[in-house]
Design a protein around this motif. Structure first.
Motif, short mmCIF file in Angstrom:
data_model
loop_
_atom_site.label_atom_id
_atom_site.label_comp_id
_atom_site.label_asym_id
_atom_site.label_seq_id
_atom_site.Cartn_x
_atom_site.Cartn_y
_atom_site.Cartn_z
N ARG A 1 0.82 -1.22 0.00
CA ARG A 1 0.00 0.00 0.00
C ARG A 1 0.85 1.27 0.00
O ARG A 1 0.31 2.37 0.05
CB ARG A 1 -0.93 0.01 1.22
N LEU A 2 2.17 1.11 -0.05
CA LEU A 2 3.06 2.26 0.01
C LEU A 2 3.46 2.70 -1.39
O LEU A 2 3.44 1.91 -2.34
CB LEU A 2 4.31 1.92 0.83
N GLU A 3 3.84 3.96 -1.52
CA GLU A 3 4.24 4.50 -2.82
C GLU A 3 5.57 5.24 -2.69
O GLU A 3 6.08 5.45 -1.59
CB GLU A 3 3.16 5.44 -3.36
N GLY A 4 6.11 5.63 -3.84
CA GLY A 4 7.35 6.38 -3.85
C GLY A 4 8.56 5.52 -3.57
O GLY A 4 8.61 4.34 -3.91
N VAL A 5 9.54 6.11 -2.92
CA VAL A 5 10.81 5.43 -2.69
C VAL A 5 10.76 4.52 -1.46
O VAL A 5 11.64 3.69 -1.26
CB VAL A 5 11.95 6.48 -2.54
N VAL A 6 9.72 4.64 -0.64
CA VAL A 6 9.64 3.86 0.60
C VAL A 6 9.64 2.34 0.34
O VAL A 6 10.36 1.61 1.03
CB VAL A 6 8.40 4.26 1.43
N PRO A 7 8.87 1.83 -0.63
CA PRO A 7 8.93 0.38 -0.90
C PRO A 7 10.34 -0.10 -1.27
O PRO A 7 10.74 -1.21 -0.89
CB PRO A 7 7.96 0.19 -2.07
N LEU A 8 11.10 0.73 -1.98
CA LEU A 8 12.47 0.36 -2.33
C LEU A 8 13.34 0.28 -1.09
O LEU A 8 14.16 -0.65 -0.95
CB LEU A 8 13.05 1.37 -3.32
N ILE A 9 13.17 1.23 -0.17
CA ILE A 9 13.92 1.20 1.10
C ILE A 9 13.55 -0.05 1.89
O ILE A 9 14.42 -0.74 2.44
CB ILE A 9 13.64 2.47 1.93
N PHE A 10 12.26 -0.37 1.93
CA PHE A 10 11.80 -1.57 2.64
C PHE A 10 12.39 -2.83 2.00
O PHE A 10 12.73 -3.79 2.70
CB PHE A 10 10.27 -1.63 2.64
N THR A 11 12.49 -2.83 0.68
CA THR A 11 13.05 -3.98 -0.01
C THR A 11 14.53 -4.16 0.34
O THR A 11 15.01 -5.29 0.52
CB THR A 11 12.90 -3.83 -1.54
#
Length: 281
Positions: free
Chosen positions: A35-45
């Protein structure tokens, strides 16, 4: 206590334990980022990747009772870059050959969401590369290697890798067999040749990312890339709905890369005098 230690030392046991741990972490972070957008999913990955590698290291250190030179930080950067370059050249060259044969034509998508496409493609490709390489080339390959040697490990991991893609959209027996040869054998050969997981993760990442950015389906998963691709001709050339991996072109190209890697591996083994600690770097 002795029986318990012997139980955890059995290769299939620590392989399954490590795989479950990595899959659980991957599943948890997928739930957190959907449910997240932007660069946050990449950081989480990236965080997921670090934790998955920690699980891998703990599994091999405390259950398998062995060191993990294949994820050593020494030369990690250069090996990853070399893997990325190899994967990018492999996919780009395969796509150009198919274009030359009339199978693909590309047009700039013209979307205003270029940044979103880049970030989401990198995030998806990176997560898949880390998780799949830790499981297939890290845990499964080395467990089978310990039980029956490297040739058996290469064969088994390649077959399992192909079978794992049978449930994807557009998959056929041919596409699964193609994955066995072009991905299973190539990534296994790369692991044996470079003696580390950084190279295979980089190769796997660039493979998926380049396909996604080109707008080509990645093993049956549609990609909202920077280009739209028009597919013409037989599925054997284009890969059909499954995407590039279902084409005969990357199958042949991958074998042309894998064979020299396996020859290099055999040469390294002769230089090492048959040292069983093959993955020391």
């Amino acid at each position: 206590m002795k029986n318990k230690v012997s139980f955890w030392l059995f290769p299939i046991v620590w392989m399954i334990a490590g795989t479950i741990g990595i899959i659980l972490i991957d599943t948890l972070f997928r739930q957190l980022t959907e449910r997240l957008e932007g660069v946050v999913p990449l950081i989480f990955t990236l965080v997921m990747g670090i934790l998955a590698m920690l699980v891998y290291k703990l599994t091999l250190t405390y259950l398998a009772r062995r060191s993990t030179p294949e994820i050593s930080r020494r030369h990690a950067g250069i090996e990853t870059v070399l893997g990325v370059l190899t994967g990018a050249i492999f996919i780009t060259a395969s796509a150009f050959i198919i274009i030359a044969l009339g199978g693909y034509s590309f047009q700039w998508a013209g979307s205003g969401n270029t940044g979103f496409v880049l970030i989401s493609t990198i995030e998806t490709a990176l997560g898949a590369a880390i998780v799949e390489e830790l499981i297939f080339r890290g845990l499964l390959f080395q467990a089978i290697d310990q039980l029956g040697g490297k040739a058996l490990a290469l064969a088994v991991t390649s077959l399992f890798f192909g079978a794992a893609h049978l449930g994807n959209a557009g998959a056929t027996l041919w596409s699964a067999f193609a994955i066995v040869l072009e991905a299973g054998v190539l990534l296994g050969a790369a692991f044996l040749w470079r003696r580390n997981l950084w190279f295979t993760i980089g190769l796997h990442f660039a493979w998926n990312a380049m396909e996604g950015l080109l707008g080509i389906s990645v093993s049956g998963h549609s990609a909202a890339g920077l280009f739209t691709v028009k597919v013409n001709g037989a599925a054997l050339l284009t890969g059909g709905e499954f995407g590039l991996e279902g084409s005969i072109v990357p199958v042949v190209f991958s074998l042309l890369i894998s064979i020299p890697m396996l020859i290099g591996t055999a040469r390294n083994q002769r230089i090492d005098g048959g040292n069983p600690r093959h993955f020391e770097s």
